[in-house]
Design an enzyme around this catalytic site. Structure first.
Site, short mmCIF file in Angstrom:
data_model
loop_
_atom_site.label_atom_id
_atom_site.label_comp_id
_atom_site.label_asym_id
_atom_site.label_seq_id
_atom_site.Cartn_x
_atom_site.Cartn_y
_atom_site.Cartn_z
N GLY A 27 0.32 -1.05 -0.04
CA GLY A 27 -0.21 0.06 -0.12
C GLY A 27 1.12 1.76 -0.43
O GLY A 27 1.94 1.30 0.47
N ARG A 59 0.97 -4.69 -5.59
CA ARG A 59 1.20 -6.20 -4.94
C ARG A 59 1.06 -7.01 -6.32
O ARG A 59 0.12 -7.29 -7.05
CB ARG A 59 -0.84 -6.83 -4.19
CG ARG A 59 -0.42 -5.18 -2.40
CD ARG A 59 -1.32 -6.13 -2.32
NE ARG A 59 -1.15 -4.98 -0.54
CZ ARG A 59 -1.73 -3.40 -0.85
NH1 ARG A 59 -2.42 -3.10 -1.29
NH2 ARG A 59 -1.81 -2.65 0.53
N ASP A 108 5.37 -5.50 6.06
CA ASP A 108 6.23 -6.59 6.62
C ASP A 108 5.36 -7.52 4.68
O ASP A 108 7.23 -8.48 5.33
CB ASP A 108 5.19 -7.76 7.33
CG ASP A 108 5.56 -6.69 8.99
OD1 ASP A 108 7.00 -6.64 8.83
OD2 ASP A 108 4.64 -6.54 9.85
N THR A 148 4.08 2.48 6.15
CA THR A 148 1.79 2.25 6.22
C THR A 148 1.30 3.35 6.72
O THR A 148 2.16 3.47 7.54
CB THR A 148 1.84 1.24 6.78
OG1 THR A 148 0.54 0.94 6.83
CG2 THR A 148 2.81 0.63 7.42
N ASP A 187 -1.05 2.71 9.18
CA ASP A 187 -1.41 1.87 9.67
C ASP A 187 -0.42 2.23 10.58
O ASP A 187 -1.18 1.86 11.93
CB ASP A 187 -2.79 0.45 9.49
CG ASP A 187 -2.81 0.54 8.35
OD1 ASP A 187 -4.01 1.47 8.50
OD2 ASP A 187 -3.62 -0.63 7.70
N ASP A 247 0.97 -0.51 11.88
CA ASP A 247 0.59 -1.55 12.15
C ASP A 247 2.42 -2.66 12.00
O ASP A 247 2.54 -3.93 11.85
CB ASP A 247 -0.75 -2.33 11.54
CG ASP A 247 -0.42 -2.69 10.51
OD1 ASP A 247 0.99 -2.23 10.02
OD2 ASP A 247 -1.30 -2.91 9.91
P1 ADP Z 1 3.24 -4.78 2.96
O1 ADP Z 1 4.37 -4.80 2.62
O2 ADP Z 1 2.31 -4.20 2.98
O3 ADP Z 1 2.65 -5.75 3.74
P2 ADP Z 1 1.67 -6.85 1.04
O4 ADP Z 1 1.57 -7.76 2.55
O5 ADP Z 1 0.26 -6.59 0.18
O6 ADP Z 1 2.10 -5.58 1.78
O7 ADP Z 1 3.06 -6.77 0.29
C1 ADP Z 1 3.78 -6.71 -0.76
C2 ADP Z 1 4.25 -7.47 -2.31
O8 ADP Z 1 5.53 -8.07 -1.09
C3 ADP Z 1 3.03 -8.49 -1.96
O9 ADP Z 1 2.49 -7.61 -3.36
C4 ADP Z 1 4.12 -9.45 -3.14
O10 ADP Z 1 4.46 -9.45 -4.12
C5 ADP Z 1 5.49 -9.01 -1.61
N1 ADP Z 1 5.32 -10.59 -1.11
C6 ADP Z 1 4.26 -10.52 0.10
N2 ADP Z 1 4.71 -11.11 1.16
C7 ADP Z 1 5.76 -12.16 0.52
C8 ADP Z 1 6.52 -13.50 0.38
N3 ADP Z 1 5.73 -14.15 1.83
N4 ADP Z 1 6.70 -13.97 0.26
C9 ADP Z 1 7.85 -13.35 -1.08
N5 ADP Z 1 6.98 -11.89 -1.54
C10 ADP Z 1 6.07 -11.53 -0.67
#
Ligand code: ADP
Length: 324
Positions: A14, A75, A106, A129, A131, A133
């Protein structure tokens, strides 16, 4: 220790106000340390497709005051798979990246860690982020701007609520975390605040406080509900039915992600980013930059991903006490 010549920087997940300040500081401090800095577009999508370009000192002029991210974010589902990570690692080799800075949450840091396991280059995460969080850090880039946006909106909603003796139910962002809701409940003197971290009872947590406030002479009321609680419209309907108080609902939605970043977000983004390039310069990596008290530190990425933080009970009590 392998000398770093070229690093990549991307924003992922995000978007958050202040990401541009972080990109700017990665580019400027990276060049200061003698790196070539490549901006990767649309998060891991750009890494997979090779959508990246060399940035210079002037590539990041006049971006700090803008919300969003000039590199755009995404994403990327493909990157969640081992095959996707291996393709990303291959592309990082094609572009001769010796290190990577990932600005996001994360999920994005997990992606960076996976990439590092395959290709062996150091990665550094910068928490961003709205949030707030992310477990390993007291602060995440974007939180202060989002809170100020919510505060401005609720100030305006309160003006009209006062004129009509109304209850204003306001839904704010926060799927799993109620930091925006709780901070804004204090900043705006909300009569009730419902957080995703806490189960709630409409009678004791909303109706009783509202009636108590009315009986003590208040004429208008604000109820803040974090998005993750769910059922905002139903809660508003119940308030109206049970109390007879005219009730409106405002779902603030995506406007909370936009806007020019506050001083705090610009400064924190700059400090986090400079720490990230300093870590890479000193031969470190595989860490997440975090704020702890007054300090900006680097925490090993696996350890950082395991860390959790709890909503501050003292702030919940403070919010209730001050809304009487
Ligand atoms: P944030 O980084 O804000 O927590 P997301 O959880 O949507 O957002 O993760 C962003 C992007 O990071 C995902 O769309 C994916 O490309 C990558 N990603 C997330 N989790 C994993 C994972 N366990 N292994 C590899 N890439 C990941």
């Amino acid at each position: 220790m392998k000398t770093i010549k070229r690093i990549g920087v991307l924003t992922s997940g995000g978007d958050a106000p202040g990401m541009n300040a972080a990109i700017r500081a990665v580019v400027r401090s990276g060049i200061y340390h003698g790196f070539e800095v490549f901006g990767i577009k649309k998060g891991y999508e750009g890494l997979l497709s090779g959508d990246m370009y060399e940035m210079n000192l002037r590539s990041v002029s006049d971006i700090m005051s803008r919300g969003g991210t000039i590199l755009q974010t995404a994403r990327c589902k493909d990157f969640n798979t081992q095959e996707g990570v291996e393709r990303g690692a291959r592309m990082a080799e094609v572009f001769k990246l010796d290190g990577l800075v990932v600005i996001g949450g994360d999920g994005s840091f997990r992606g960076a860690r996976d990439l590092s396991r395959v290709i062996g280059i150091p990665v550094v995460g910068i928490p961003a982020t709205i949030d707030n969080d992310i477990g390993c850090t007291d602060y995440t880039i974007g939180f202060d701007t989002a809170c100020n946006t919510v505060k401005d909106a609720i100030d305006k909603i309160k003006d009209t609520a006062y004129s009509h003796e109304r209850c204003s139910v306001v839904e704010v962002m926060g799927r799993g975390a109620g930091y925006i809701a709780l901070h804004c409940a204090i900043a705006d003197g909300a009569e009730a605040c419902i957080l995703p971290e806490k189960s709630f009872d409409i009678n004791t947590d909303i109706i009783q406080p509202l009636i108590g406030c009315r009986n003590r002479g208040k004429h208008h009321y604000v109820v803040i509900i974090a998005e993750g609680v769910g059922g905002t419209m139903d809660i508003a309907n119940e308030i109206k039915q049970i109390t007879g108080i005219s009730t409106t609902t405002t779902i603030l939605g995506h406007l909370q992600r936009g806007g020019s970043p506050t001083v705090k977000d610009r400064v924190m983004a700059s400090l986090f980013a400079c720490k990230a390039t300093e870590v890479l310069k000193n031969g470190g990596g595989n860490c997440v930059i975090a704020s702890k008290g007054d300090e900006v530190i680097a925490i090993e990425i696996e350890e950082a991903l395991k860390m959790t933080k709890k909503i501050d009970e003292h702030m919940i009590i403070t919010s209730k006490m001050l809304s009487l």
